[in-house]
Design a protein around this motif. Structure first.
Motif, PDB file in Angstrom:
ATOM      1  N   GLU A 248       0.802  -1.211   0.000  1.00 23.89           N
ATOM      2  CA  GLU A 248       0.000   0.000   0.000  1.00 23.89           C
ATOM      3  C   GLU A 248       0.838   1.265   0.000  1.00 23.89           C
ATOM      4  O   GLU A 248       0.325   2.345  -0.265  1.00 23.89           O
ATOM      5  N   LEU A 249       2.089   1.143   0.342  1.00 22.92           N
ATOM      6  CA  LEU A 249       2.927   2.329   0.401  1.00 22.92           C
ATOM      7  C   LEU A 249       3.023   2.983  -0.970  1.00 22.92           C
ATOM      8  O   LEU A 249       3.174   2.306  -1.980  1.00 22.92           O
ATOM      9  N   ALA A 250       2.921   4.296  -0.964  1.00 21.06           N
ATOM     10  CA  ALA A 250       3.011   5.004  -2.238  1.00 21.06           C
ATOM     11  C   ALA A 250       4.455   5.255  -2.644  1.00 21.06           C
ATOM     12  O   ALA A 250       4.723   5.728  -3.733  1.00 21.06           O
TER      13      ALA A 250
ATOM     14  N   SER B 103       1.225   7.511  -8.522  1.00 19.67           N
ATOM     15  CA  SER B 103       0.902   6.770  -7.316  1.00 19.67           C
ATOM     16  C   SER B 103       0.026   7.589  -6.394  1.00 19.67           C
ATOM     17  O   SER B 103      -0.825   7.023  -5.698  1.00 19.67           O
ATOM     18  N   ILE B 104       0.187   8.886  -6.414  1.00 20.31           N
ATOM     19  CA  ILE B 104      -0.726   9.710  -5.620  1.00 20.31           C
ATOM     20  C   ILE B 104      -2.138   9.528  -6.144  1.00 20.31           C
ATOM     21  O   ILE B 104      -3.091   9.352  -5.383  1.00 20.31           O
ATOM     22  N   LYS B 105      -2.245   9.542  -7.451  1.00 24.84           N
ATOM     23  CA  LYS B 105      -3.570   9.396  -8.055  1.00 24.84           C
ATOM     24  C   LYS B 105      -4.203   8.072  -7.634  1.00 24.84           C
ATOM     25  O   LYS B 105      -5.373   8.015  -7.272  1.00 24.84           O
ATOM     26  N   LYS B 106      -3.386   7.043  -7.670  1.00 25.34           N
ATOM     27  CA  LYS B 106      -3.915   5.725  -7.301  1.00 25.34           C
ATOM     28  C   LYS B 106      -4.476   5.760  -5.891  1.00 25.34           C
ATOM     29  O   LYS B 106      -5.594   5.296  -5.629  1.00 25.34           O
ATOM     30  N   VAL B 107      -3.690   6.329  -5.012  1.00 20.09           N
ATOM     31  CA  VAL B 107      -4.125   6.382  -3.620  1.00 20.09           C
ATOM     32  C   VAL B 107      -5.394   7.194  -3.495  1.00 20.09           C
ATOM     33  O   VAL B 107      -6.346   6.794  -2.812  1.00 20.09           O
ATOM     34  N   LEU B 108      -5.424   8.306  -4.182  1.00 18.12           N
ATOM     35  CA  LEU B 108      -6.596   9.178  -4.075  1.00 18.12           C
ATOM     36  C   LEU B 108      -7.847   8.463  -4.587  1.00 18.12           C
ATOM     37  O   LEU B 108      -8.914   8.538  -3.976  1.00 18.12           O
ATOM     38  N   VAL B 109      -7.673   7.784  -5.703  1.00 15.24           N
ATOM     39  CA  VAL B 109      -8.813   7.072  -6.268  1.00 15.24           C
ATOM     40  C   VAL B 109      -9.318   6.046  -5.284  1.00 15.24           C
ATOM     41  O   VAL B 109     -10.520   5.914  -5.032  1.00 15.24           O
ATOM     42  N   LYS B 110      -8.386   5.349  -4.671  1.00 11.07           N
ATOM     43  CA  LYS B 110      -8.785   4.307  -3.737  1.00 11.07           C
ATOM     44  C   LYS B 110      -9.543   4.920  -2.561  1.00 11.07           C
ATOM     45  O   LYS B 110     -10.609   4.432  -2.167  1.00 11.07           O
ATOM     46  N   ILE B 111      -8.996   5.990  -2.057  1.00  4.33           N
ATOM     47  CA  ILE B 111      -9.644   6.614  -0.908  1.00  4.33           C
ATOM     48  C   ILE B 111     -11.027   7.100  -1.277  1.00  4.33           C
ATOM     49  O   ILE B 111     -11.996   6.892  -0.530  1.00  4.33           O
ATOM     50  N   SER B 112     -11.118   7.704  -2.447  1.00  8.84           N
ATOM     51  CA  SER B 112     -12.421   8.250  -2.818  1.00  8.84           C
ATOM     52  C   SER B 112     -13.424   7.110  -3.023  1.00  8.84           C
ATOM     53  O   SER B 112     -14.607   7.255  -2.735  1.00  8.84           O
TER      54      SER B 112
ATOM     55  N   LEU C   6      -5.715  16.924 -10.841  1.00  8.67           N
ATOM     56  CA  LEU C   6      -5.349  18.271 -10.424  1.00  8.67           C
ATOM     57  C   LEU C   6      -4.721  18.268  -9.034  1.00  8.67           C
ATOM     58  O   LEU C   6      -3.672  18.865  -8.800  1.00  8.67           O
ATOM     59  N   ILE C   7      -5.393  17.541  -8.134  1.00  9.15           N
ATOM     60  CA  ILE C   7      -4.893  17.504  -6.758  1.00  9.15           C
ATOM     61  C   ILE C   7      -3.523  16.849  -6.724  1.00  9.15           C
ATOM     62  O   ILE C   7      -2.596  17.335  -6.073  1.00  9.15           O
ATOM     63  N   ALA C   8      -3.413  15.770  -7.458  1.00  8.16           N
ATOM     64  CA  ALA C   8      -2.152  15.034  -7.446  1.00  8.16           C
ATOM     65  C   ALA C   8      -1.025  15.911  -7.961  1.00  8.16           C
ATOM     66  O   ALA C   8       0.075  15.930  -7.425  1.00  8.16           O
ATOM     67  N   LYS C   9      -1.330  16.675  -8.986  1.00  9.87           N
ATOM     68  CA  LYS C   9      -0.280  17.509  -9.564  1.00  9.87           C
ATOM     69  C   LYS C   9       0.082  18.658  -8.634  1.00  9.87           C
ATOM     70  O   LYS C   9       1.234  19.016  -8.502  1.00  9.87           O
ATOM     71  N   ALA C  10      -0.982  19.216  -8.017  1.00 10.93           N
ATOM     72  CA  ALA C  10      -0.742  20.387  -7.184  1.00 10.93           C
ATOM     73  C   ALA C  10       0.016  20.036  -5.917  1.00 10.93           C
ATOM     74  O   ALA C  10       0.655  20.877  -5.311  1.00 10.93           O
ATOM     75  N   SER C  11      -0.054  18.772  -5.526  1.00  9.22           N
ATOM     76  CA  SER C  11       0.554  18.427  -4.248  1.00  9.22           C
ATOM     77  C   SER C  11       2.074  18.418  -4.314  1.00  9.22           C
ATOM     78  O   SER C  11       2.730  18.490  -3.290  1.00  9.22           O
ATOM     79  N   GLY C  12       2.591  18.328  -5.499  1.00  7.46           N
ATOM     80  CA  GLY C  12       4.045  18.369  -5.626  1.00  7.46           C
ATOM     81  C   GLY C  12       4.726  17.202  -4.951  1.00  7.46           C
ATOM     82  O   GLY C  12       5.786  17.343  -4.364  1.00  7.46           O
TER      83      GLY C  12
ATOM     84  N   ASP D  84       3.769  15.480  -2.376  1.00  4.72           N
ATOM     85  CA  ASP D  84       3.536  15.371  -0.946  1.00  4.72           C
ATOM     86  C   ASP D  84       2.219  14.639  -0.759  1.00  4.72           C
ATOM     87  O   ASP D  84       1.146  15.204  -0.914  1.00  4.72           O
ATOM     88  N   ILE D  85       2.289  13.372  -0.433  1.00  6.46           N
ATOM     89  CA  ILE D  85       1.061  12.568  -0.421  1.00  6.46           C
ATOM     90  C   ILE D  85       0.159  12.940   0.734  1.00  6.46           C
ATOM     91  O   ILE D  85      -1.062  12.943   0.627  1.00  6.46           O
ATOM     92  N   ARG D  86       0.778  13.304   1.835  1.00 11.13           N
ATOM     93  CA  ARG D  86      -0.025  13.704   2.980  1.00 11.13           C
ATOM     94  C   ARG D  86      -0.877  14.911   2.604  1.00 11.13           C
ATOM     95  O   ARG D  86      -2.072  14.979   2.888  1.00 11.13           O
TER      96      ARG D  86
END
Lengths: 354, 615
Positions: free
Chosen positions: B109-111, B299-308, B322-328, B330-332
């Motif tokens: 599960e680690l990103a 991988s951020i996107k993957k995590v976000l999709v899963k969470i959503s 958008l969120i994934a890109k803007a986070s730079g 930083d997954i947290r």
């Protein structure tokens, strides 16, 4: 030993250049009434020589036994204590130092040293409490605060010590200090006087001087006796016996600057400006003061310049020199001057030659 | 920031809450969780024990003072806290930070990049094996920017390996009032650095005392140092360095030290450099180093999709993107942004469950707004590297045509002074983003700007030089006289930076078409150094031989004596007294050395160049 040091007059009687001033000073000291003194005048005019001779006159030959010391002063400045390292030159009767070497901390130095001198006053043979002499070099380079604190200490401790201040330009010494001192202006020696000194040295060294040689050196020396003697010795090293046509080589940094000047005259472009900057850096890293660089550069440029541009160029040189003194990084301003000159000169070339 | 996170874990992760969440999780999630649950709870237990210990100590102290007060305080605290919770709970269920809720519990599960995880895991595995005498060092340094999952990775790996995690108990910083209060009670103040030193000392001497952690002593232990104490000043820094050095040499327990990099933005920032130095010294002491890169957008996107999905939120791919890109990386931050973003839609959701289409419309509206980019509420503040910002200024990109209509009523400038609009944000904003210190910015611009002027444009060069001079004047105004934190000084400094930058932008009226350029470090810095050392050399030299020299002006020495000595050169050694000769020799040598060192440094610079290409 350099001739410069070898033939430096040790007593006021033997002074060759400013005899009149020397005699006046002698009278002043023998009458036991010595005020604070401020010597000012262009470099190489003999201020330091006069001061040393004067001190000798005051305290006798003992004053010549000087020791050089690199001392650290601990100064309490409000909340913290600062260590200031400074080189001093001292005999039993006098201390000499250049407080401006300490940079920002110069004001503490002045106060601290004078206080310390006041603490241990020398006692002269008659059991009378004497005074010490403090020689401060480059007073004009002291910060304003330091000059103010100097003023206060001067008043407070005037019973214990006499100050002899030495600087190039009295205009950068505050009014308050100037009025508390006897101002002695030392003029630059005239060329004839320089020639006289050079011939004196030549005679002592047993050298043959071709006619006109000494006067050529004097002419090149910019009326600085120190420079004249130094270049005299250099000429002697380079070629002896002298010939009347012998070249008197300028200082290396001067040559370098004239090289820069011809670079500037040959091409005016950002690229060339960058090359010039590199050369200026070279000068700066060899500790040539930026004011002197700018002055010399202007001099070299003016020599090669058309008359109608001279006025404008001088104006800009003055403008940037002023800004350089206000600012922090000299190179920014020297470079701005060079760029301005290039721009003016390029315009001029285009309008005259199309 | 790390502190904050930890606290929230402690408070929120009571057992009931855990139970609450379980049903929410998808089957795979629970499965993975159940697999790894036992070691995890172990580690939790340790943490809790530790914290409650420290708290009870605190309580004891304060209870001496006033029992009632503490009681009141805790009551208040609870009330406030539950109040908070209640309001959050209005939405649907009891809310938790998604970051904690969806903490990864297995390696998969680690990103973080698989290879890195594997590397770290292998490292720990090797050291946790019974026959562990083969390895000299037991320290691992993990570096990476904030929020890439350093701590999480360690946590997960530890639980995967069935190891207990023992952390350095980061002491809470004491505020002044607290200190006064404590000192009245007779509690001595110990600096955080002291505490850390003591801790390391203990670890080195005794290892970890098993009984203090937990009863079952078979489980291997991993030591985690997440928060290095902040050091201020050279002395403290030196102590920390030494302390860590010792730790590396003598640690017997596998130890992970986490170091957060604060981006590459600040060249001049002192603390960043300190951290770097620290890492280097750790490495040289033999510590193993693993650098975590920012988490990739995918991988951020993957995590976000899963969470959503787990949260049953309708979310468009664009938004996630958008969120994934803007986070730079930083997954947290990305997860928190997602949660924040859904606070409002959630309400919508519950209100209008019957009409899903309207929601998506709503979302789209929102997205449109986002697309305009006027307020990316959830984007991390963008930072630029100094070189990037300089590149922007120096390349001086402008629109090809002037937007006449907008400008006409605003300000009429002469033909000569008019410039096309800039193709970037306001220079001041760019400066802010790059955390530019005015002085270095001016120096850098000065060093590099001439390369970016076109061949013939000497007038431009003058304009630029003149503006840089202005900036220098502004920077020099209060030098050393007014306190550094003076308001006026700050304004002046930023004004100077602005003048320098805008001067460069304005002056360069015929920018070269963009091509590759290297940005050099200012040579000025070197020149200043060499000139300083030369000056010191001269002062020393003055001291050496000539008593007469010692009294003369430095400038005189530089301009008149030095050249003469050079000419007299070797002849001097025959003619002059011995000490003087040696001095002039030294001088000669020195000059040579200086020339050489200048050259050396030049090559060094070109090595260290950061390349900028066309942005």
């Amino acid at each position: 030993m350099l001739w410069l040091d070898k033939y430096r007059p040790k007593t006021l009687d033997r002074i060759l250049v400013h005899e009149e001033i020397a005699q006046n000073l002698k009278k002043l000291v023998t009458e036991q009434d010595c005020p604070h003194l401020l010597f000012y005048g262009p470099p190489g005019s003999g201020k330091k020589t006069l001061i040393m001779a004067l001190i000798r006159q005051m305290f006798g030959p003992g004053a010549e036994k000087v020791k050089v010391e690199n001392r650290t002063w601990k100064v309490d400045a409000g909340s913290r204590s600062i260590d200031i390292e400074l080189t001093t030159l001292s005999s039993t009767n006098h201390v000499e130092l250049s407080p401006s070497d300490a940079g920002f901390q110069d004001r503490y130095v002045v106060q601290e040293i004078i206080k310390e001198m006041a603490k241990n006053r020398p006692i002269d043979t008659k059991g009378k409490k004497g005074y010490k002499v403090l020689v401060l070099n480059e007073v004009d380079k002291l910060s304003r605060e330091a000059q103010h604190s100097l003023r206060r200490t001067m008043e407070k401790y005037s019973a214990y010590c006499r100050l002899i201040l030495c600087c190039n330009s009295s205009s950068r010494v505050t009014e308050a200090i100037r009025s508390r001192c006897l101002n002695v202006r030392i003029n630059a020696p005239s060329e004839e006087q320089i020639v006289k000194v050079l011939e004196f040295i030549g005679k002592k060294e047993g050298l043959q001087l071709p006619p006109g040689f000494a006067s050529r050196i004097a002419e090149k020396s910019n009326r600085s006796l120190r420079r004249a003697i130094l270049s005299f010795e250099t000429c002697h090293v380079q070629q002896y016996p002298f010939t009347s046509k012998q070249a008197i080589s300028p200082m290396d940094w001067e040559e370098y600057i004239s090289e820069i000047a011809s670079d500037i005259m040959n091409e005016q472009s950002p690229k060339r400006l960058y090359q010039v900057r590199g050369k200026l850096y070279e000068l700066l890293s060899n500790c040539i003061p930026p004011e002197i660089i700018l002055k010399r550069l202007l001099y070299e440029l003016l020599r090669k310049l058309d008359v109608e541009l001279k006025h404008e160029v001088c104006h800009w040189a003055a403008y940037y020199e002023h800004r350089m003194r206000l600012g922090q990084k000299a190179i920014f301003h020297i470079e701005a001057f060079v760029a301005k000159f290039m721009s003016i000169y390029k315009d001029f070339l285009i309008t005259t030659f199309g | 920031m790390v502190m904050g996170k930890r606290n929230s874990i402690v408070v929120l992760s009571s057992d009931e809450e855990d139970k609450d969440y379980d049903p929410l999780l998808s089957s795979s999630y629970t499965k993975s969780k159940s697999r790894s649950s036992s070691p995890r709870t172990n580690s939790r237990g340790v943490k809790k024990a530790r914290i409650s210990g420290s708290r009870s100590r605190l309580c004891k102290e304060s209870s001496k003072l006033n029992d009632v007060e503490t009681a009141l305080f805790s009551e208040d605290f609870n009330e406030v806290f539950t109040g908070c919770k209640g309001s959050a709970a209005l939405g649907r269920r009891t809310e938790e930070q998604w970051v904690d809720k969806y903490k990864p519990h297995s390696l998969e599960e680690l990103a973080v990049h698989k290879k890195k995880v594997e590397e770290v895991r292998m490292w720990f595995e090797e050291r946790l094996r019974p026959s562990k005498d083969a390895f000299g060092n037991h320290v691992l340094v993990i570096s990476g920017q904030a929020g890439v999952g350093k701590s999480t990775a360690i946590n997960v790996i530890a639980s995967h390996l069935g190891a207990k995690l023992y952390e350095w108990d980061t002491p809470t910083p004491e505020i002044w009032q607290e200190h006064l209060h404590n000192s009245r009670l007779g509690v001595q103040y110990t600096s955080k650095l002291d505490e850390f030193e003591n801790f390391v000392e203990r670890i080195r001497k005794y290892g970890l005392i098993q009984s203090s952690c937990a009863k079952e002593s078979e489980a291997p232990i991993i030591l985690l140092i997440d928060d290095l104490p902040v050091t201020n000043g050279k002395l403290a820094f030196g102590r920390l360095k030494k302390c860590l050095h010792l730790l590396v040499h003598s640690a017997r327990v596998p130890t992970a030290i986490l170091v957060t990099n604060y981006g590459n933005t600040d060249l001049a920032d002192h603390s960043a450099r300190c951290l770097e130095e620290l890492q280097l010294s750790l490495e040289s002491a033999g510590a193993c180093k693993v650098a975590f890169n920012p988490v990739t957008t995918n991988s951020i996107k993957k995590v976000l999709v899963k969470i959503s999905q787990l949260e049953q939120c309708v979310v468009t791919a664009e938004l996630i993107d958008l969120i994934a890109k803007a986070s730079g990386g930083d997954i947290r931050h990305a997860i928190t942004s997602l949660q924040f973003f859904f606070l409002k839609p959630e309400l919508m959701h519950s209100l209008s469950l019957s009409s899903p289409p309207s929601i998506s419309e709503e979302n789209e509206l929102e997205l449109d707004n986002l697309g305009d980019g006027f307020s990316l509420q959830f984007s991390r503040d963008e930072t630029l590297s100094l070189y990037h910002a300089l590149g922007k200024f120096l390349h001086n990109k402008r629109e090809t045509e002037k937007a006449k209509e907008n400008d006409q009523d605003a300000f009429i400038t002469g033909e000569r002074l008019a410039r096309l609009p800039l193709k970037m944000d306001a220079p001041e904003k760019v400066l802010c983003q790059a955390h530019g210190q005015p002085r270095p910015i001016a120096d850098f611009l000065h060093e590099n700007v001439l390369d970016f002027l076109s061949e013939e444009a000497i007038d431009d060069a003058w304009t630029v030089a003149s503006y840089l001079g202005d900036a220098d004047l502004l920077l020099a105004t209060f030098r050393g006289m007014v306190g550094r934190y003076n308001e006026a000084e700050n304004v002046l400094q930023s004004a100077a930076a602005s003048v320098a930058v805008r001067g460069v932008l304005f002056g360069n009226s015929h920018p070269l078409s963009s091509r590759w350029h290297a940005i050099r470090r200012p040579k000025l810095w070197q020149v200043e150094q060499t000139s300083l050392s030369n000056k010191n050399e001269m002062i020393r030299q003055r001291l050496g031989a000539h008593t007469e020299l010692s009294s003369s002006d430095l400038s005189v020495v530089a301009t008149e004596y030095a050249p003469v000595f050079k000419w007299l050169g070797h002849r001097a050694s025959e003619h002059l007294d011995a000490p003087e000769a040696s001095v002039s020799d030294i001088y000669m040598k020195d000059i040579n050395i200086d020339n050489m060192s200048l050259d050396d440094q030049e090559t060094e610079i070109s090595d260290g160049d950061d390349d900028i290409e066309d942005w």
